[in-house]
Design an enzyme around this catalytic site. Structure first.
Site, PDB file in Angstrom:
ATOM      1  N   LYS A 196       0.585   5.456  -1.915  1.00 47.28           N
ATOM      2  CA  LYS A 196       0.648   6.737  -1.191  1.00 47.28           C
ATOM      3  C   LYS A 196       1.123   7.824  -2.146  1.00 47.28           C
ATOM      4  CE  LYS A 196       1.753   4.857   3.418  1.00 47.28           C
ATOM      5  NZ  LYS A 196       0.903   5.441   4.417  1.00 47.28           N
ATOM      6  N   HIS A 213       7.728  -2.301   2.112  1.00 54.10           N
ATOM      7  CA  HIS A 213       7.464  -0.874   1.942  1.00 54.10           C
ATOM      8  C   HIS A 213       8.742  -0.037   1.739  1.00 54.10           C
ATOM      9  CE1 HIS A 213       3.564  -2.070   3.155  1.00 54.10           C
ATOM     10  NE2 HIS A 213       3.720  -1.971   4.456  1.00 54.10           N
ATOM     11  N   HIS A 257       0.815  -1.215   0.000  1.00 49.87           N
ATOM     12  CA  HIS A 257       0.000   0.000   0.000  1.00 49.87           C
ATOM     13  C   HIS A 257       0.850   1.268   0.000  1.00 49.87           C
ATOM     14  CE1 HIS A 257       0.603   0.046   4.371  1.00 49.87           C
ATOM     15  NE2 HIS A 257       0.132   1.280   4.391  1.00 49.87           N
TER      16      HIS A 257
HETATM   17  C1  BG6 Z   1       1.569  -2.061   7.433  1.00 42.76           C
HETATM   18  C2  BG6 Z   1       2.270  -2.714   8.581  1.00 42.76           C
HETATM   19  O1  BG6 Z   1       1.886  -2.713   6.233  1.00 42.76           O
HETATM   20  O2  BG6 Z   1       1.944  -0.693   7.360  1.00 42.76           O
HETATM   21  C3  BG6 Z   1       1.949  -2.000   9.881  1.00 42.76           C
HETATM   22  O3  BG6 Z   1       1.868  -4.071   8.671  1.00 42.76           O
HETATM   23  C4  BG6 Z   1       2.248  -0.528   9.767  1.00 42.76           C
HETATM   24  O4  BG6 Z   1       2.671  -2.566  10.968  1.00 42.76           O
HETATM   25  C5  BG6 Z   1       1.599   0.068   8.519  1.00 42.76           C
HETATM   26  O5  BG6 Z   1       1.760   0.130  10.920  1.00 42.76           O
HETATM   27  C6  BG6 Z   1       2.062   1.502   8.303  1.00 42.76           C
HETATM   28  O6  BG6 Z   1       1.402   2.052   7.203  1.00 42.76           O
HETATM   29  P1  BG6 Z   1       0.389   3.287   7.368  1.00 42.76           P
HETATM   30  O7  BG6 Z   1      -0.024   3.603   5.985  1.00 42.76           O
HETATM   31  O8  BG6 Z   1      -0.734   2.778   8.227  1.00 42.76           O
HETATM   32  O9  BG6 Z   1       1.164   4.359   8.051  1.00 42.76           O
END
Ligand code: BG6
Length: 474
Positions: free
Chosen positions: A174, A232, A170
């Site tokens: 962003k 990520h 994801h």
């Molecule tokens: C997720 C992780 O993929 O991304 C989480 O599993 C993390 O641990 C999160 O908190 C952070 O992404 P965002 O977009 O919620 O800040």
């Protein structure tokens, strides 16, 4: 998007991902006129009625969508149905009568079920594209290490082609991630300094004040390196470091990302301590409230060695980045919710204005989205003295085009645009980067840091001479 026969089947429909992220995204796309599939089919083990499922989704939409409007949900609800079932081929085959035409199968399932679900769908013939395209969406993690990622890839191969598979990361949905590419490739000024002749170091930091959020069963097995860095942060690195594609084309983008990932110098197995640091939060305080340490959290064994902080350093063996260290770190229960990609330029010769005057270009993701150029200028007055100035470009005003990464990525899946989804060879390369570290850390206790701080002190040892970590926040 006017394909009237389109279906989206969500597996794990009674779970956390569906209620917190997927349905709010579907709702908002629908409310903005972007979402017109005929059916959204929730699929899960629970023996729920359609009514119960819709009631559950509605309750959650009220919590997770600020502008929830019962009239909009009333219309969207007509397209929503629920089917209970397991992942046996004969149960999955029951979907066939409902799913006709183009369809997305979204696996919002625990990772150990991915291959069973994906191959079961294939064996039931739901992957066949005779009546329209069929796409499979998989949430991270794609494997637990290089070998299991390979095994998952092999399990999918007989049933799903690469252009049918959408691996969600994801972060790639962003805005800031996408803006790294736009800003790099639309501004002429950038390319001339974007190399090891001018850049001293790159730091990618994602610090959270959050703890486990009830996800201990997953997190205690995963740890920060698998949860954040392997996917990520390494994806963000690839966007910063890749060569410019010749056009905005998914294959070109993936080829260039894969190429730079292949150029990352392997961390030597015997020297992992020089390149990686693991930390685990102990008791401390977050925003003046006392919080327990990781091993005191409900469900976590007192002897758990899971890292809640991970930092990595690596180099890239290509012409552009020769000699430039890249630092990636992420942690839970840190001092601030602070995330950025920070690129430091080399200092200018010191004779004119003194030592250590180097500029930073910062893509900030949290707490707000902005680009800061941290430079030096003349201090007002009679002397030739310098002071730091920040040229700051807020990326967007509050509320402006405020959509979630899931909205962007769901739309991309429906459009069949794979540019923001990691290709399998990128995933393999990312595992190759972290695998030696995972092996070295297995069974070893991470360094404890107090919750609410900058993380373990050991992270300092990764820094090359003359460099230091940027503080979290101002
Ligand atoms: C997720 C992780 O993929 O991304 C989480 O599993 C993390 O641990 C999160 O908190 C952070 O992404 P965002 O977009 O919620 O800040």
């Amino acid at each position: 998007m006017d394909d009237k026969k389109m279906s989206v089947v969500i597996f794990g429909a009674t779970g956390d991902l569906t209620r917190r992220l997927l349905f709010p995204a579907i709702y908002r796309l629908y409310a903005h006129g972007e979402w017109v599939p005929t059916r959204v089919i929730g699929y899960a083990m629970e023996d729920w009625s359609q009514e119960k499922f819709c009631g559950h989704i509605e309750e959650n939409l009220k919590n997770f969508v600020a502008e929830f409007d019962p009239a909009v949900w009333g219309k969207l609800k007509q397209f929503v149905s629920y089917q209970s079932g397991d992942l046996q081929v004969k149960s999955l085959a029951r979907l066939k009568s409902q799913v006709q035409g183009p369809a997305v199968f979204y696996l919002g399932l625990p990772p150990q079920l991915f291959s069973q679900a994906a191959s079961g769908l294939g064996q039931a013939g739901l992957n066949e594209e005779a009546s329209g395209w069929r796409r499979l969406v998989i949430e991270k993690p794609f494997g637990w290490d290089f070998d299991s990622a390979e095994a998952l890839g092999k399990a999918l191969e007989p049933w799903w082609k690469e252009d049918q598979i959408f691996r969600i990361d994801h972060f790639l949905g962003k805005d800031t991630a996408q803006n790294v590419l736009v800003f790099r490739f639309v501004n002429r000024l950038m390319e001339s300094v974007w190399n090891g002749a001018h850049i001293a170091q790159v730091q990618i930091t994602y610090a959270e004040t959050l703890g486990l959020e009830g996800r201990w069963q997953y997190y205690d097995k995963a740890g920060a390196l698998r949860d954040m860095l392997q996917n990520h942060l390494i994806q963000l690195f690839a966007l910063v470091a890749m060569e410019p594609p010749s056009e905005w084309d998914s294959t070109d983008l993936h080829n260039h990302k894969a190429e730079v990932l292949r150029s990352v110098r392997q961390i030597p197995e015997g020297k992992v301590g020089e390149f990686a640091v693991a930390g685990q939060y102990g008791p401390g305080s977050i925003q003046d409230a006392a919080v327990p340490g990781y091993v005191e959290e409900g469900g976590i064994a007192s002897a758990s060695h899971t890292e809640t902080f991970a930092a990595l350093k690596f180099y890239v063996d290509n012409w552009r980045w020769h000699g430039v260290p890249f630092y990636l770190r992420s942690g839970k229960r840190m001092a601030a919710d602070y995330a950025e990609i920070a690129v430091q330029l080399k200092p200018v010769p010191p004779k004119l204005f003194g030592e250590g005057l180097a500029d930073w270009l910062v893509f900030r993701m949290k707490p707000d989205e902005a680009i800061d150029l941290v430079m030096w200028a003349k201090k007002p007055g009679l002397e030739q003295e310098t002071k730091q100035v920040i040229l700051s470009a807020p990326y967007k005003k509050a509320g402006e085009n405020d959509y979630s990464a899931y909205e962007q990525l769901l739309l991309d899946v429906l459009k069949g645009d794979q540019s923001a989804f990691p290709r399998f060879d990128e995933v393999e390369q990312a595992w190759k980067i972290v695998d030696p570290v995972l092996k070295a850390w297995a069974g070893r206790a991470p360094e404890v840091y107090a919750a609410g701080t900058q993380g373990p002190e050991g992270q300092e040892r990764l820094m090359d001479p003359g460099l230091s970590w940027r503080p979290l926040g101002d």
